[in-house]
Design an enzyme around this catalytic site. Structure first.
Site, PDB file in Angstrom:
ATOM      1  N   LYS A 280       0.851  -1.191   0.000  1.00 25.90           N
ATOM      2  CA  LYS A 280       0.000   0.000   0.000  1.00 25.90           C
ATOM      3  C   LYS A 280       0.890   1.246   0.000  1.00 25.90           C
ATOM      4  O   LYS A 280       1.825   1.352   0.786  1.00 25.90           O
ATOM      5  CB  LYS A 280      -0.901  -0.015   1.240  1.00 25.90           C
ATOM      6  CG  LYS A 280      -2.101   0.910   1.163  1.00 25.90           C
ATOM      7  CD  LYS A 280      -3.059   0.634   2.311  1.00 25.90           C
ATOM      8  CE  LYS A 280      -4.344   1.447   2.169  1.00 25.90           C
ATOM      9  NZ  LYS A 280      -5.318   1.144   3.241  1.00 25.90           N
ATOM     10  N   GLU A 367     -19.529  -4.882  10.950  1.00 23.67           N
ATOM     11  CA  GLU A 367     -20.454  -4.003  11.662  1.00 23.67           C
ATOM     12  C   GLU A 367     -21.538  -4.767  12.421  1.00 23.67           C
ATOM     13  O   GLU A 367     -21.920  -4.383  13.529  1.00 23.67           O
ATOM     14  CB  GLU A 367     -21.109  -3.022  10.674  1.00 23.67           C
ATOM     15  CG  GLU A 367     -20.154  -2.019  10.052  1.00 23.67           C
ATOM     16  CD  GLU A 367     -19.451  -2.535   8.816  1.00 23.67           C
ATOM     17  OE1 GLU A 367     -18.649  -1.783   8.225  1.00 23.67           O
ATOM     18  OE2 GLU A 367     -19.694  -3.709   8.426  1.00 23.67           O
ATOM     19  N   ARG A 395     -25.419  -1.139   7.844  1.00 16.91           N
ATOM     20  CA  ARG A 395     -25.125  -2.555   7.663  1.00 16.91           C
ATOM     21  C   ARG A 395     -25.472  -3.375   8.910  1.00 16.91           C
ATOM     22  O   ARG A 395     -25.438  -4.591   8.874  1.00 16.91           O
ATOM     23  CB  ARG A 395     -23.646  -2.730   7.316  1.00 16.91           C
ATOM     24  CG  ARG A 395     -23.174  -1.784   6.217  1.00 16.91           C
ATOM     25  CD  ARG A 395     -21.767  -2.062   5.782  1.00 16.91           C
ATOM     26  NE  ARG A 395     -21.742  -3.163   4.832  1.00 16.91           N
ATOM     27  CZ  ARG A 395     -20.619  -3.615   4.248  1.00 16.91           C
ATOM     28  NH1 ARG A 395     -19.460  -3.070   4.554  1.00 16.91           N
ATOM     29  NH2 ARG A 395     -20.677  -4.608   3.399  1.00 16.91           N
TER      30      ARG A 395
END
Length: 633
Positions: A280, A367, A395
């Site tokens: 990344k 979540e 969610r």
């Protein structure tokens, strides 16, 4: 290389390795320069440059379906599909979206913004292809962080069961937004260091084929040896046991390694998981060195130093104010714990985690689990603080309803990024939470007018012991108001008058209070005196104040930076309908029945007519209409 001249990705098929390397360097330079001005998701995109180029070289988009999970790593894909010339408008009003967008390009075959959806979408596309007797490839790209989401695991289970042809790209950079957590992360860690299982497996198969056929027992034993090799070389063989052919790990920045394995995957029958290791932020040192997710998504920055160009803000960041107040209270109350679904940095919980490591839980991109875990903690007398963005709370709707509110548990939900969030656009606008929470029994829902009231609401929430309580707070910073040193509780369900007036009333809360006060000033200049009320408790309503206002019979306008359908204004109208016999002088202003795209928040509000000028005009017309009706009567 002038990237703005690219019209479609077909040109990459004819490039040799040196040309591909040059293209990758040009794209990285382009991203670093452009995002330093506009901001955006720089870390994820710098990490997938070679991977994205290789995908477009080996597959034929849009006939072959390249599906980006989350979508914050799709900038390179946008460049290769002819949108480099629009990058100066990235994430700006009427400009290029920061996520895949079907209206932008035929190459964007799936729109996203939330994690862990790509595999389910890919299964749907693959099923449609199979029904229609198609031959195209389906290639979802999912990160190691998104793979921990329950929906992704559900899809893996189904794909492995159906054995449909699909090439799943696991983009493994060891981070999602923040460092990953969980047992699956550990499994991937073992796979990264296990070496190349497939090359050894192929060699063993070659040897086995040379053994003369001497009976079923020998052949069966040989197969067991081959299968045992999996467990020797690849701990757990998680993906193979789910029905996938596992390839990797593959160097995601080596074109030869990428192309060889992609070609291998294309020839295989059934689902293949290609494990790609990427870095990344690759190619820009500040982003490469980031260990906590700061460079996942940023505002403008100085290329030379990596310093962020920060706007001057009078008040503290809302996320920091809330989390630090929770931390302050936790020092005196050992029952207070904090939970986040993979957003410790965004929710500014690093300080809490450092001070109370045993009372802090980052559950990953989960979540639903976060909400029900909070409920479980509450059953044992703990005081859980669930820090979650409004858009991600969507969610966990069933867990809020079934596990928290139905059981009337003492959970404090901090609804971060409530209201319009701007540049991230329609997938992230926090405008639906009032509508989907307001109808849940037992729940208290509130939003402060400023950061001082905000810290008092945190205390109110953590001391509340009658069930679940949620506080909305916006993205960005407070207004810089004087802060009280001593925290205090606010009586549940009470509003406050911010400006006295006798000609009408504006009921509002949170970020729209300045708009209401400005509209009142405009009306005052015309001799119209309007009252402004801080309706800080969205549920329960201050029915005593509403009864008083209804008895006065003056016009009332509700104002909210949230959807009108089922929102705060709807609650006021419902109460009026149930308590009054005659017509009710109430009108509403808020988010209309549409998704709000990306852009500067002020411009977005202006686009939908939510301005102080329009509010003042609405109230003036309302007062005039009511006056005219009385005269006619």
């Amino acid at each position: 290389m002038d990237l703005t001249q690219i019209k479609n990705p077909s040109f990459v098929k004819n490039l040799d390795k040196d040309q591909l390397t040059e293209l990758a360097a040009s794209i990285r330079k382009f991203l670093i320069e452009n995002l330093s001005v506009t901001g955006g998701h720089i870390g994820p995109n710098l990490g997938v440059v070679e991977l994205t180029i290789a995908l477009h070289k080996m597959f034929d988009s849009p006939e072959d379906k390249i599906i980006w999970d989350v979508g914050h790593q799709a900038y390179v894909h946008k460049i290769l599909t002819g949108r480099a010339g629009d990058f100066n408008t990235l994430r700006q009003f009427k400009g290029l979206s920061g996520f895949p967008k079907m209206l932008e390009s035929e190459h964007d075959v799936w729109e996203t913004g939330h994690s862990s959806t790509s595999l389910s979408a890919a299964m749907g596309m693959a099923a449609a292809r199979d029904i229609q007797k198609g031959k195209n490839y389906v290639i979802p790209i999912i990160g190691d962080g998104a793979l921990t989401g329950g929906m992704a695991l559900e899809a893996l289970n189904h794909i492995g069961h159906t054995q449909t042809n699909m090439t799943v790209i696991l983009n493994d950079n060891e981070m999602s937004i923040a460092p990953n957590v969980g047992a699956l992360h550990a499994v991937l860690g073992k796979l990264r260091t296990a070496g190349k299982y497939n090359s050894v497996k192929d060699e063993l198969e070659y040897i086995l084929k040379k053994i003369p056929a001497v009976g079923g027992k020998v052949a069966s034993a040989a197969e067991r040896v081959k299968d045992s090799l999996k467990y020797l070389l690849v701990s757990g063989v998680f993906f193979e046991e789910l029905g996938f052919t596992y390839l990797g790990p593959v160097d995601g920045h080596d074109f030869n390694d990428l192309e060889r394995n992609l070609q291998y995957a294309k020839k295989m029958e059934g689902p293949v998981l290609l494990h790609i290791i990427t870095k990344k932020g690759k190619g820009y040192r500040p982003a490469e060195d980031d260990k906590i997710g700061t460079w996942h998504g940023t505002g403008p920055y100085k290329i030379e130093t990596g310093d962020f160009v920060k706007s001057v803000s009078a008040g503290p960041a809302w996320s920091s104010l809330v989390s630090e107040t929770v931390r302050k209270i936790a020092r005196k109350d050992e029952r207070v714990v904090a939970i986040t679904p993979a957003m410790p940095v965004g929710s500014k919980l690093e300080g809490f985690a450092a001070e109370f490591p045993d009372r802090f839980f980052d559950v990953g991109i989960a979540e639903q689990h976060a909400a029900t875990m909070a409920a479980g903690l509450a059953t044992q007398g703990m005081k859980p603080f669930l820090a979650i963005y409004s858009t991600f709370l969507q969610r966990a709707y069933d867990q809020m309803l079934h596990d928290i509110t139905r059981q009337n548990l003492n959970v404090f939900i901090g609804i971060d990024r409530a209201g319009l969030v701007g540049a991230d656009g329609e997938t992230h606008q926090g405008v639906f939470d009032i509508a989907f929470l307001r109808h849940m029994p037992n729940l208290v829902l509130m939003m402060p007018k400023d950061e001082n009231e905000g810290q008092h609401m945190v205390k109110t929430a953590l001391e509340y012991d009658q069930g679940p309580i949620a506080m909305r707070y916006p993205r960005g910073n407070g207004i810089g108001i004087q802060m009280d040193e001593e925290l205090k509780t606010i009586p549940i369900g009470t509003w406050e008058v911010l400006r006295v007036g006798t000609d009408g009333t504006i009921l509002t809360f949170g970020t729209t209070i300045p708009m209401a006060l400005d509209a009142a000033e405009q009306l005052a200049a015309k001799g119209i005196n309007v009252q402004v009320v801080n309706a800080r408790f969205i549920k329960p309503l201050d029915t005593a104040m509403l009864d008083y206002l209804f008895a006065a019979g003056k016009p009332i306008i509700t104002l909210e930076e949230a959807v009108l359908a089922g929102g705060f204004g709807s609650a006021v109208i419902e109460y009026a309908h149930d308590t009054l016999k005659g017509p009710t002088p109430i009108r509403r202003m808020g988010i209309p029945d549409q998704f709000i795209e990306h852009g500067n928040v002020d411009k977005l509000l202006e686009e939908i007519g939510m301005t102080s000028e329009n509010l003042a005009r609405m109230m003036e017309d309302f007062i005039l209409e009511q006056k005219t009706e009385r005269e006619i009567v």
